[in-house]
Design an enzyme around this catalytic site. Structure first.
Site, PDB file in Angstrom:
ATOM      1  CB  SER A 145      -0.782  -0.053   1.202  1.00 41.27           C
ATOM      2  OG  SER A 145      -1.304   1.267   1.538  1.00 41.27           O
ATOM      3  CE1 TYR A 158      -4.465  -2.099   5.210  1.00 38.43           C
ATOM      4  CE2 TYR A 158      -3.413   0.144   4.560  1.00 38.43           C
ATOM      5  CZ  TYR A 158      -4.037  -1.103   4.345  1.00 38.43           C
ATOM      6  OH  TYR A 158      -4.091  -1.533   2.871  1.00 38.43           O
TER       7      TYR A 158
END
Length: 254
Positions: A145, A158
């Site tokens: 990501s 995350y």
């Protein structure tokens, strides 16, 4: 239908929806024998069945990537069925965080790390073992990501999990570069998937904010990530390994 991946055996985890589904469909459209895997069995079976109905080659195998026995059984099923594994897209992941670090729970930390980090490690472990035991090696792409390339306020765990995915990707790429196995990662920004839409329904400002964070002024599409994955798995990317490729509408260029 093109044949860039004709007769190649491809695994897509998290293939029941979103980026995983789009990538499974894209591989099948280019001639691959696709194995769709997910914890969402009904949705995963529906994706595989629809690919087959449209003339593609697909099967579904359920798997919780955070469980070693599930991953080992998944790779074993692929080898038993197809005899090899040419490409793997380790896409299964979760995002269950929306709080500053000090307000986070240990339960969320453990779940994020189990799926996003341990899951990728387990998949790579068994995929690489399979690829080492076949001629021609293989190609692996992991879903990281843009949160793994920098900071992500209110998503610290995350972000840490995606930084870890990039670390696993780069380290494995170097370890197996001379064994014919390439390992890369894609780093999406905000993609217009069902997961994002559910979050945006709760707070409509999230959609506008996400669009504005991308210099291109829109959300990414799952199919755009799929095409990046196919490129990284293709012969055209034969000299690329250890890459963390942003697919982010210009976000990381700012």
């Amino acid at each position: 239908m093109t044949t860039r991946f004709s007769d190649k055996v491809v695994l897509v985890t998290g293939g029941a929806a979103g980026i995983g589904e789009a990538t499974a469909r894209a591989f099948a459209a280019e001639g691959a024998k696709v194995v769709v895997s997910d914890v969402a069995e009904a949705a995963g079976q529906a994706v595989a069945a629809d690919i087959a109905e449209q003339g593609g080659n697909a099967m579904f195998v359920p798997c919780d990537v955070s469980k070693a026995e599930d991953v080992q059984a998944l790779i074993g099923r692929i080898i038993d069925t197809h005899g090899r594994l040419d490409c793997a897209f380790n896409n299964a992941g979760i995002d269950v965080e929306d709080s500053k670090l000090a307000d986070g729970s240990e339960e969320n930390f453990d779940r994020l790390m189990d799926v996003n980090v341990k899951g990728v490690w387990l998949c790579m472990k068994h995929e690489i073992d399979a690829m080492l035991n076949q001629p021609g090696g293989g190609a692996i792409v992991n879903t990281a990501s843009v949160a793994g390339l920098g900071a992500a306020p209110k998503m610290a765990v995350y972000s840490a999990s995606k930084h870890a995915v990039i670390g696993l990707t780069k380290s494995a790429a170097v370890e197996y570069a001379r064994r014919g196995i390439r390992v890369n990662a894609v780093c999406p920004a905000v993609i217009d998937t069902d997961m994002f839409r559910r979050a945006a329904e709760a707070d409509p400002r999230k959609r506008e904010g996400a669009m504005n964070m991308h210099p291109v002024g829109r959300l990414g599409q799952a199919e755009e990530i799929a095409q990046a994955v196919l490129y990284l798995c293709s012969e055209g990317a034969g000299f690329s390994t250890g890459v963390a490729l942003p697919v982010d509408g210009g976000y990381t260029a700012i």
